[in-house]
Design a protein around this motif. Structure first.
Motif, mmCIF file in Angstrom:
data_model
loop_
_atom_site.group_PDB
_atom_site.id
_atom_site.type_symbol
_atom_site.label_atom_id
_atom_site.label_comp_id
_atom_site.label_asym_id
_atom_site.label_seq_id
_atom_site.Cartn_x
_atom_site.Cartn_y
_atom_site.Cartn_z
ATOM 1 N N LEU A 1 39.360 38.053 33.291
ATOM 2 C CA LEU A 1 38.453 38.665 34.260
ATOM 3 C C LEU A 1 38.933 38.359 35.664
ATOM 4 N N LYS A 2 38.685 39.287 36.548
ATOM 5 C CA LYS A 2 38.930 39.048 37.968
ATOM 6 C C LYS A 2 37.639 39.407 38.689
ATOM 7 N N ILE A 3 37.070 38.429 39.370
ATOM 8 C CA ILE A 3 35.791 38.597 40.040
ATOM 9 C C ILE A 3 35.970 38.318 41.531
ATOM 10 N N ALA A 4 35.612 39.291 42.349
ATOM 11 C CA ALA A 4 35.622 39.082 43.796
ATOM 12 C C ALA A 4 34.411 38.232 44.149
ATOM 13 N N THR A 5 34.637 37.107 44.800
ATOM 14 C CA THR A 5 33.546 36.188 45.115
ATOM 15 C C THR A 5 33.273 36.091 46.604
ATOM 16 N N ASP A 6 34.050 36.781 47.411
ATOM 17 C CA ASP A 6 33.867 36.707 48.863
ATOM 18 C C ASP A 6 32.445 37.115 49.236
ATOM 19 N N GLU A 7 31.804 36.257 50.004
ATOM 20 C CA GLU A 7 30.477 36.525 50.551
ATOM 21 C C GLU A 7 29.430 36.788 49.470
ATOM 22 N N SER A 8 29.622 36.259 48.270
ATOM 23 C CA SER A 8 28.655 36.403 47.180
ATOM 24 C C SER A 8 27.971 35.066 46.930
ATOM 25 N N THR A 9 26.719 35.144 46.551
ATOM 26 C CA THR A 9 25.999 33.929 46.178
ATOM 27 C C THR A 9 26.404 33.544 44.755
ATOM 28 N N PRO A 10 26.157 32.306 44.348
ATOM 29 C CA PRO A 10 26.441 31.934 42.955
ATOM 30 C C PRO A 10 25.728 32.842 41.958
ATOM 31 N N GLN A 11 24.511 33.248 42.273
ATOM 32 C CA GLN A 11 23.775 34.140 41.374
ATOM 33 C C GLN A 11 24.452 35.503 41.266
ATOM 34 N N GLN A 12 24.945 36.032 42.381
ATOM 35 C CA GLN A 12 25.647 37.315 42.361
ATOM 36 C C GLN A 12 26.940 37.215 41.558
ATOM 37 N N ILE A 13 27.643 36.112 41.707
ATOM 38 C CA ILE A 13 28.883 35.907 40.960
ATOM 39 C C ILE A 13 28.589 35.834 39.471
ATOM 40 N N ALA A 14 27.557 35.084 39.106
ATOM 41 C CA ALA A 14 27.169 34.989 37.695
ATOM 42 C C ALA A 14 26.831 36.372 37.146
ATOM 43 N N HIS A 15 26.127 37.180 37.919
ATOM 44 C CA HIS A 15 25.778 38.541 37.481
ATOM 45 C C HIS A 15 27.038 39.391 37.277
ATOM 46 N N LYS A 16 27.997 39.278 38.186
ATOM 47 C CA LYS A 16 29.253 40.028 38.048
ATOM 48 C C LYS A 16 29.993 39.621 36.780
ATOM 49 N N ILE A 17 30.012 38.328 36.487
ATOM 50 C CA ILE A 17 30.689 37.838 35.283
ATOM 51 C C ILE A 17 30.003 38.402 34.046
ATOM 52 N N ILE A 18 28.690 38.326 34.017
ATOM 53 C CA ILE A 18 27.937 38.844 32.868
ATOM 54 C C ILE A 18 28.183 40.327 32.690
ATOM 55 N N GLN A 19 28.211 41.087 33.782
ATOM 56 C CA GLN A 19 28.487 42.524 33.694
ATOM 57 C C GLN A 19 29.839 42.803 33.072
ATOM 58 N N GLN A 20 30.847 42.022 33.428
ATOM 59 C CA GLN A 20 32.186 42.259 32.897
ATOM 60 C C GLN A 20 32.319 41.794 31.451
ATOM 61 N N LEU A 21 31.560 40.784 31.072
ATOM 62 C CA LEU A 21 31.640 40.291 29.693
ATOM 63 C C LEU A 21 30.921 41.207 28.715
ATOM 64 N N PHE A 22 29.835 41.797 29.160
ATOM 65 C CA PHE A 22 29.012 42.611 28.254
ATOM 66 C C PHE A 22 28.951 43.992 28.782
#
Length: 56
Positions: free
Chosen positions: A35-56
């Protein structure tokens, strides 16, 4: 990140050296990442949501 005792390189290396280390490791990170997740200017919650979206 200075004085972060769980990350000893942060305490030993300056910001320029840390950037050079990241650049030296970037190809290896990209080679093994699923996975590659852009984390710039994202909160930890937003990053977690992006990861979940890419996994499922």
């Amino acid at each position: 990140m200075s004085n972060n005792y769980s990350r000893p390189l942060v305490n030993r290396l300056g910001s320029t050296d840390l950037q050079e280390l990241q650049q030296a490791r970037a190809d290896k990170y990209n080679l093994v990442s699923n996975l590659k997740i852009a984390t710039d200017e994202s909160t930890p919650q937003q990053i977690a949501h992006k990861i979940i979206q890419q996994l499922f």
